[in-house]
Structures are given as C-alpha cells and as structure tokens.
Design a protein around this motif. Structure first.
Motif, PDB file in Angstrom:
ATOM      1  N   GLN A   1      31.790  48.092  41.171  1.00 41.91           N
ATOM      2  CA  GLN A   1      31.608  48.191  42.618  1.00 41.91           C
ATOM      3  C   GLN A   1      31.917  46.849  43.296  1.00 41.91           C
ATOM      4  N   HIS A   2      31.467  45.818  42.550  1.00 45.59           N
ATOM      5  CA  HIS A   2      31.677  44.491  43.142  1.00 45.59           C
ATOM      6  C   HIS A   2      33.111  44.000  43.060  1.00 45.59           C
TER       7      HIS A   2
ATOM      8  N   ILE B   1      36.111  44.196  44.334  1.00 46.84           N
ATOM      9  CA  ILE B   1      36.983  44.664  45.423  1.00 46.84           C
ATOM     10  C   ILE B   1      38.413  44.312  45.030  1.00 46.84           C
TER      11      ILE B   1
ATOM     12  N   THR C   1      29.280  47.002  49.941  1.00 48.03           N
ATOM     13  CA  THR C   1      29.474  46.966  48.500  1.00 48.03           C
ATOM     14  C   THR C   1      28.599  45.933  47.827  1.00 48.03           C
TER      15      THR C   1
ATOM     16  N   LEU D   1      28.688  54.928  48.824  1.00 41.83           N
ATOM     17  CA  LEU D   1      30.078  54.981  48.393  1.00 41.83           C
ATOM     18  C   LEU D   1      30.384  56.164  47.486  1.00 41.83           C
TER      19      LEU D   1
ATOM     20  N   SER E   1      37.671  49.861  45.149  1.00 44.95           N
ATOM     21  CA  SER E   1      36.780  49.185  44.188  1.00 44.95           C
ATOM     22  C   SER E   1      37.022  49.784  42.803  1.00 44.95           C
TER      23      SER E   1
END
Lengths: 438, 593
Positions: free
Chosen positions: B395-396, B398, B436, B486, B549
């Motif tokens: 998720q982190h 990007i 995010t 998300l 992501s």
C-alpha cells in the motif's frame, strides 16, 4: 476411593450373606426341635407310664383302660411289665432317696404293702381324694389304700379267693364238683391223695418262699399276723395260724404238692395239667383260661376252711390298687385313672368280659356280665360267685409289715416241716417279729 | 451365517481387551476357590476323623470295661453257684416227697436270692436247672422258661458237651416279642467226678446289653457285638441283630490282631472307620463302625461351604466384570474418539471420564490438542500479520510512474495556463497520498472512500481526458458505514486501464448499497469485457504491476477474506464487448465501532 468403598461393601455383603445362611439353618434346627417337643406333648398326647406285673391280668386291665379312656386331655400310656418284687425294690430304692427319676406315673401296689409305702414315704404319692368318689368303692379296700383321711390308692381288684379245681381229675378219682363245695382242708387233702392215686398228678403247687396259702387260710378265719391295731404281732397263741400251719404241713406230708420257684412255673404247672387245683385269688382266672384246651374242665368252688372257731369258706389273696406318684404328669395320670377305673361302669363290664377281672367299684359290680355263665368253667357264673363271696370276706388289718412276718414265718415253717414243735415255732416267730418290728 | 460370524469377530476385536482380562480373572478365581474349597474339606475331614477315632477308642475302652464288668460278675456268680453246697446237694437229690422238696426249694431259693443280687444291677436273670426236676428262675419276666424248654435248648447240650466252659450265646426267646437274650451258660459239675448235676444260665436281654453302649452311639457311629460264628449279637442298629456277617468278623479279627488303633474298611459298599476290641469273657468282638460319609456330613456342611464358595465366586466375578468393563470400556471409547478427532478436527475434545487411567489419558490428549490448537493459532496469527505487513508495504509503495505521470500532467496543466485545474489535480493527489499513509487494516466511512475514489478519478481524468465517465450511486443508508480503505480503487484502476482498449469511451458505474447483512460495492464498466477462467480473477493482469499502489485485485480479495472471513470477498463477472462487473461483498460495520 470409590472402588475401595465398593469392595468393602461387597465383602460385607458376602459376610452378611454367609451369616444369613447360618441364621437360616439355626432357625430350621429350632423349628425341628420345636416340632419334636410338640410331637411328644400335643401330637401324641402327654406321655404317662404305668408299671404292673401280670400280663394276663393287671397289664391287660391297663390296656383296656387305655382303650376306654375318653378324657379331654390327650394321653399316651406306656405300660411296662415288671416283676412285682422288682417294682417293690425299685420303688423302695427311688423313694427312699427322694427321687422319682425313672419312676412311672402310675404304679400297681399290692394291698398288703400299701400301708408300708404310704407311711414310709408320705409325700411320694399323689392324693386322689379330689379325683374319685371314695364311697363308691368297697370299704375294706379303702382302708388299706388311704392314710390320714387322704385317699391315695384307686382300688382295683378284690383278690377274693376260691379253689380252682379240675373237674375231669375229680371225676377220675370218683368225685363230683358237689363233693368239693365248702370243704375243709382235711377233706381237700384226702381228695388230693385220691386224685394223685388216680391220675398221678399233684393236687397243688407251692413256692416254699411264699406264704400266700397260709395268709389266705388265716384271713378266712378272720385273723391276721397282727392284732387289730395292725402292728402288734399275733403269731403265738393264734389258733387260726396254728391250724393253718398244721394244714400246710399235712399237705406237704400227704406228698401232693409240686414245688415251683417262680410265677411262670406256677402258671406252667396248671396250664400243663400237672396239678388238679389252684387255691388262690380270682385274678388267676385269665391265666387259667389262657390254656384253652382245658376249657370245660375247671370249676371254682369256695375256699377250703380251717377247722377253728370263726372259720369261713371265704378269703382274699393279694388284690391291688393303683397309685399315682407325686411327680411330673401326676395330674394327667390321676385324670386317666379317674376317667377309667374311677368312674367308667362300662369299663368294668369290659374287664369282666375280656379278662374276668372283678373290680371293687360298686356301681360297676352289676349288670349282665356278672350273671353270665363262663364257658371255660362249664357254664358256671364264676363272677357272680366271686362277687357273692367278696361281701363275706372277713375284714382284717394287714398293717405295715405283712411281708416281714412272711419272711420270718417262712423260715419257721421250714423248721416246722423238719419236726420242730409247732408251739415253739410260733413262739420263736412271735419273739423274732417283736424284736424286728419294735 | 457369515454375517453373524463377521459380527462376532468384530465384537471380539472391539472388546478384545475386556474378553482377555475377564477370562484370565475368571479362570484364576474359579481355580483358586475350587482348590481351596476342596483342600479345606479334605483337611478338615481328615482332622476330624482323626480326632473322632481317638475319642472313639477311649469310648470303646469304656464300653469294654462295662462288658468286662458284666462278664466278671457273671463268672463270679457262676462260681458262687458251683461252689454252693446247698445248691449242689439239692440239685443232686432224687425227687422226693413234698416235705423234703419244700425244704430244698426254700433253701436253694434263699441261696440263689443272695447270689442273684449281684446280677440284679444289670437287670440280668439267673436260671438254675438241675439234673432232676428242679428249676429256679430268679426273674421270670426277663426270661420265662420252663423245664422242658430249657432242656431242649441247644446251648444246654453244648454246655454239657464242654462242661468247664462258660459260654455266651445269643438266641431268640419264644416269649418276649422283638427282643433277644444273650445267655451265659455253664454246666455245674462235681469237681472230682465231673458229674454234671445241673446247668446255670445267666440271661440278659439284648435291649439291656445295648444299654452298655447305647449312650455312646449316634447315627453313623454304630457299635456291634459279633460272636465267633459271625452272628451279630447286639447292635445299636436294630436291623443288624441276628444277621451273620462273616466279612465283618474277619475284618474285626485282623484289626484286633494287627494291634492297629483303627482301620479303614469298606463294608456293604460304604466306607467305615473300624475300631475293635476283643471281649475275652464273651469271646466276642466289640466293633465300633464309624460311617465316614455320614459322620463327616453331620459335622462338615459341604453344601454350605460350596454355597459360600459359589456366592463368593459370583460376587468376585461380578466385581471383576464391573471393574474390567469400566476400564476397558472407557479405553475403547477413548480410542474411538481419538481416531475420529484425528480424522476431522482439532477443536473437539475427548470426554474426560471413566477410570483414573483413561481419565489421565483423555486429559493428556486434550492437553495436547489444546497446545496444538494454540500453536496453530499462533502460526495463523503470525501468517496474518505477515500478510498484513506485506499488504501495508504494498500500500505504501506508491508507484513512482503514477506520481511521475500525475506530476507531468500537472506540469502540462500549469504550462497550458490552467492553474486551477492543476491545483485541483494536485489537491486530489495530496488527499490520495494522505489516505495511503494510514494502517492497511483501518477502515474508513463510505463517504471518505468515495472521496478517495473521486480524487483518483479526478487524477485519471486529468491525465486521460474525460472520455471515460464515472457515475456514483451510493445508497443513502450507506454513507456512514465503514469499509477497508482503498477497496474500490484497484477495480476502478483496472476499469480505466484495461476495459477500454478497443472502445475509446464509456462509463464506469460505482454502486454502494446495503442488502441484508451485507454491504455491496460494485464497479461496473461497459468496456471490452474479458474471458474469465475458473479463478474468478482475470489472470492476464496478474503479472502486470499495479499502476497506483502495490495492491492488486487479488490482494483486495485476500485482504477482505483475511479481515472478515470466507463468506466475504470479491466476485468478477464479465462478458466480451459488453463489460465487466466487479462485486465486493463486505460486512456491515457501523461507524460507532
């Protein structure tokens, strides 16, 4: 833990079960024991025993009484036959030691001995005064069977005596029955000699130890061994006794006497036809009639008499009465006697019909049976004759010591037979008796 | 039939432990109790018989002394008579006149009466018969005899044949019913000439003789007096009297001669313990017969012993059955349960009951299961955590391309002098990036999620123009509900970039509605569509990196399932050239949570 408890419980249960098993068994045993005791008391009735000595006479009378008994209490009677001497000896042994162990409930005692027992053992016998009607019995029996106003004995037979004689032998010797009616001893001896000559048989039997014949003779003359008080010897200067001794010696010297030493020989002698006559009490009737082959050959005539003052043709020998010992079962025994010998008139008829026994219960002393002729005695109604004679029996006091005098006299009688002077014989007997009975 | 056998076999196998244990115990209990019972009975029998024979030999001595006392008295009496001058004289007399006879009878009677007193205590009778007509019977009741009868007796003949012997004979009496007499007889002889002048008889009734020993006897413990001809003279068993038993005589004789205390004999098909003593006066054997069985039976209650044994055996068996059954049954059940658990699941537990042992086993097993479950839980938890971390990191991440493309778009917007548009794009990007940064497991309200989605759509429309239109249909009751953040974005991205390759324009519809216990989110496009294989998810995208992501469609599905369970997740349906429909199924989570 649970299991342990369970185990303990189980073991306890087993133990209880075993214990129960034992318990059951015990109770069964108890049951049986109870049954047994009940058997003897309720089932078969209370057991009482009786002693008597003559199977043809008083034993049979007891058997008839057992059948006739119809009282409310159930009884089981056991009858034991013993020689009379044995009965006397055993009674003396037991009663003197104060015990009734092994003794019967009912015992037959000869009247001669009654007073000696009653006086020597005052508490040993059970009074029957409340059980029987004393007035219903012949007076002369009551005197010998009672003491101090209490009635102890239940009078049984009379003991009235007669002369039983063989008619066929008489005929062989040229005599008839009429020739022997109311005779004297001298006549009797003469007839005896003639019969012996004609048939070879002796006239009578004698046991030299038994002075029954002498006793019959003196009673027929109204005297006894004692004065009227029953205890003072009356031997010397007793004309009747003197005459009796002489008659006895004449009998012996005439050589017409067979010797016997016991009852069975005595009975055997006349049953076998060895002797022509039997001078004795009426209780011998059943023994005489027991030999059926001699039916019709016998007669009963009055007893020969002595040739002294007061002599009669009537006398008595023996005669006995029933006594109840003061022990367990006395009530039952007394009830039994009262129900039979003490009150049953029909029973006395049976006694005569069956065994020819003549009682002393006055209400029972009448009826057909008394008049009936006896086939064995060629139609003679002997019971009627005996009954008639009974009334005439001279009353004497037998006292306590009849048999003691008998023993003394028996010795002196032998001396007399061996030619000792009769006066000396009787003097010696008198002094011995006085010494012994003092 | 075969079925029954098979069934039996099955039962045998299943209860094998019980059957083995029980039968071993059964056999041992029965063996032990039988052997102990038998040996107890045997030992006590022997012991008892031993004691009994000792007691009885004493008793026999007692009885013997009674008999000896009698025979001694008889001998004395006979001697006295033989030595009595009066008797000798009278019996030798020829029959004479009555006067002499009277004297003789009188004298003899006097003498005999004196002598007879000795015998009276035994209730015996004394009869003396002379060569002449004399006969003296001291107690005719006991043995009534007449002269002819006594002379006809065989014993008289025998006595005369051996005049010096005092002999005993048992005989019937013609007169007394049901009784016999034992008569001691001896001829009376003159010492010098051996002339026989008479005979003396001493008779005793059998019933009187029996009194000597009657008190010592009982059922199965009989006393028998047997003479040298084998005739039984007297016995406590009335039926035996008068019979001839030669075997018994032989046994008694040999026992006496061998000096044994007692012998075990078989007589008349029964086992006896025999004790015997010789009576020299009588010349007879006194025999004591003890019926082993009867005596033992009366003392040892075999039936009761057996009954007790049987009862104990039955109780023991009952207990053994119960206990064994309890142990084996719980074991069997345990085994059954364990095998079932191994097959199906670990969450079930074995019941802890039955005996201590099986209880412990069950406990241990359950404990193991507990541990196992705990460890499995830990493993699962750590895997979850790992997955979470993975998702978080995804998720982190990007995608730099996304940033690059977006920023380039913004640059062009600025260059084209549209700062307002650039401004809003930058704003959307900032909001999106901000969203995010939080925890991957965090939920947001439908409203916020919609905001994010709109921002993303804004960025994409800024870049690619507005040929793809996005419409939102949100149930009014859904605004405040929560959902993982998300979850919609990957599908919108997917629709943007893959659904419209052939078609150049179209619509993406986003629907969020509540239906029953579920919250449905739907992303529907009317693009190219695709072929969907079994996997539910379009595999062709799998290898392609995500545009925004690291979270892909599959990840969303897994994440939902990880968070809420199997009944939730993502479903894709698609039809070529018609479009694709993605349905996300979520639980209803109220915001108050």
């Amino acid at each position: 833990m649970k299991k342990v408890v369970f185990m303990i419980l189980t073991i306890m249960m087993v133990a209880v079960l075993v214990a129960c098993g034992n318990g059951d068994e015990d109770s069964v045993d108890d049951q049986e024991a109870n049954d047994e005791t009940e058997g003897t008391t309720n089932g078969e009735g209370e057991a009482i025993t009786a002693w008597a000595w003559d199977p043809n006479f008083n034993i049979r009378a007891l058997e008839l009484a057992d059948q006739a008994y119809d009282g409310e209490v159930d009884l089981e009677l056991e009858i034991i036959e013993n020689a009379q001497d044995d009965i006397v000896q055993r009674l003396n042994t037991s009663l003197s030691s104060g015990t009734t162990q092994g003794m019967p409930n009912i015992v037959l005692i000869e009247d001669y001995r009654a007073q000696s027992f009653l006086q020597a053992y005052p508490d040993a016998f059970y009074p029957l005064t409340d059980y029987i009607d004393v007035d219903a019995f012949a007076d002369y029996k009551i005197e010998t069977t009672s003491l101090d106003g209490e009635q102890y004995g239940l009078p049984f037979d009379t003991g009235v005596a007669g002369l039983y004689i063989r008619t066929d032998y008489l005929e062989e010797a040229g005599y008839s029955v009429d020739d022997v009616q109311d005779i004297t001893w001298a006549e009797y001896i003469q007839i005896g000699v003639d019969i012996k000559e004609a048939t070879g048989n002796n006239m009578l039997t004698q046991d030299p130890s038994d002075l029954g014949l002498i006793r019959m003779m003196i009673q027929s003359a109204g005297t006894w061994y004692f004065e009227d008080d029953g205890s003072t010897p009356n031997l010397a200067n007793n004309p009747a006794l003197e005459a009796a001794m002489q008659a006895y010696r004449e009998l012996m010297e005439a050589n017409i006497v067979s010797m016997v030493s016991d009852w069975s020989q005595f009975v055997g002698a006349f049953n076998d036809g060895d002797v022509a006559s039997v001078p004795t009490g009426n209780w011998i009737t059943p023994s005489i009639t027991a030999e059926e082959s001699q039916s019709g050959n016998w007669a009963v005539v009055p007893f020969p008499k002595l040739e002294v003052e007061g002599a009669t043709n009537v006398t008595n020998l023996g005669g006995s009465s029933w006594y109840v010992l003061n022990s367990d079962g006395k009530e039952a025994a007394a009830t039994f006697l009262a129900n039979t010998f003490g009150s049953n008139e029909m029973f006395y008829q049976d006694l005569i019909d069956e065994i020819g026994a003549i009682g002393t219960y006055l209400p029972g002393m009448q009826g057909e049976a008394f008049e009936e002729g006896h086939e064995f005695f060629d139609g003679q109604s002997i019971v009627a004759d005996f009954s008639e004679w009974t009334e005439a029996i001279p009353a004497v006091n037998y006292g306590m010591h009849t048999y003691a005098i008998d023993d003394i006299l028996a010795v002196e009688l032998q001396n007399y037979l061996n030619d000792k002077e009769l006066t000396d014989v009787l003097e010696d007997a008198q002094s011995q008796a006085e010494t012994q009975l003092r | 039939m075969r079925q029954i056998i098979a069934k039996g076999k099955d039962i045998m196998i299943k209860n094998g432990l019980f059957i083995k244990l029980f039968s071993v115990t059964l056999i041992s209990i029965i063996l032990v109790s039988t052997l102990i019972t038998l040996s107890t009975i045997r030992v006590s029998t022997n012991l008892f018989l031993e004691t009994f024979s000792i007691t009885n030999s004493k008793i026999i001595q007692q009885i013997t002394s009674q008999f000896n006392h009698f025979s001694a008295t008889v001998a004395t009496t006979v001697n006295q008579i033989e030595n009595n001058g009066v008797i000798k004289r009278v019996l030798n007399e020829e029959d004479d006149d009555s006067v002499t006879l009277a004297g003789s009878y009188y004298q003899v009677n006097q003498e005999l009466e004196r002598i007879y007193t000795n015998l009276q205590t035994f209730d015996a009778n004394l009869v003396v018969s002379g060569r002449n007509q004399h006969l003296y019977n001291m107690n005719y009741i006991y043995w009534p005899v007449s002269k002819p009868y006594i002379e006809s007796l065989r014993i008289t003949e025998k006595a005369h044949a051996s005049p010096h012997a005092l002999t005993y004979h048992a005989m019937e009496t013609a007169v007394i019913e049901n009784d016999r007499v034992i008569v001691a007889v001896k001829a009376l002889t003159e010492r010098l000439s051996d002339y026989i002048y008479g005979t003396v008889y001493i008779s005793i009734r059998e019933s009187q003789l029996r009194e000597f020993y009657q008190g010592y006897t009982s059922e199965g413990n009989d006393v028998i007096l047997i003479d040298q001809t084998g005739q039984i003279v007297s016995s406590s068993q009335a039926g035996l009297i008068g019979t001839e038993e030669h075997d018994l005589l032989a046994i008694a004789e040999s026992t006496y001669l061998s000096d044994q205390e007692h012998t075990e004999v078989e007589w008349g098909k029964r086992d006896y313990l025999l004790l015997t003593e010789y009576l020299p006066g009588f010349d007879m054997y006194l025999v004591n017969l003890i019926d082993r069985q009867m005596v033992v039976r009366s003392l040892i209650n075999t039936g009761e012993i057996l009954l007790i044994s049987v009862v104990i055996i039955l109780f023991a068996l009952g207990m053994v059955w119960f206990v064994t059954r309890r142990i084996t049954k719980s074991l069997t059940r345990l085994v059954k349960q364990i095998s079932k658990i191994a097959k199906y699941n670990f969450s079930e537990r074995v019941t802890e009951e039955g005996g201590y042992e099986s209880n412990q086993i069950a406990k241990a097993f359950n404990h193991t299961l507990d541990e196992l479950e705990t460890y499995v839980g830990i493993v699962l938890e750590s895997q979850k955590r790992q997955r979470n971390a993975e998702l978080k990191s995804l998720q982190h991440q990007i995608n730099p391309h996304f940033l690059y493309n977006t920023l380039t778009t913004v640059k062009f917007m600025v260059m084209q002098g549209d700062p307002e548009h650039a401004m809003s794009t930058i704003h959307a990007l900032i909001t999106l990036l901000q969203s995010t940064l939080g925890e991957v497991s965090e939920t947001v309200t439908v409203e916020q999620e919609l905001e994010n989605t709109k921002n993303y759509v804004t960025i994409n429309q800024a870049r690619y123009g507005e040929r793809i239109k996005v419409n939102y249909f949100i149930g009014p009751d859904c605004q405040s509900l929560h959902l993982p953040k998300l979850v919609l974005q990957p599908f919108i991205e997917n629709a943007f970039f893959h659904a419209f390759n052939k078609k150049k324009d179209g619509f993406i519809q986003i629907l969020i509605r509540r239906h029953g216990k579920f919250l449905y989110g739907e992303v529907v496009d009317d693009g190219d569509g695709m072929v969907i294989n079994k996997d539910k998810f379009p595999t062709k995208y799998k290898k392609k990196s995500q545009l925004f992501s690291g979270i892909g469609m599959r990840n969303v599905h897994e994440r939902i399932q990880l968070l809420y369970g199997d009944q939730y997740g993502v479903e894709v349906t698609s039809e070529l050239s018609k479009g694709t429909k993605v349905t996300i199924k979520l639980p209803i989570i109220e915001s108050s949570k």
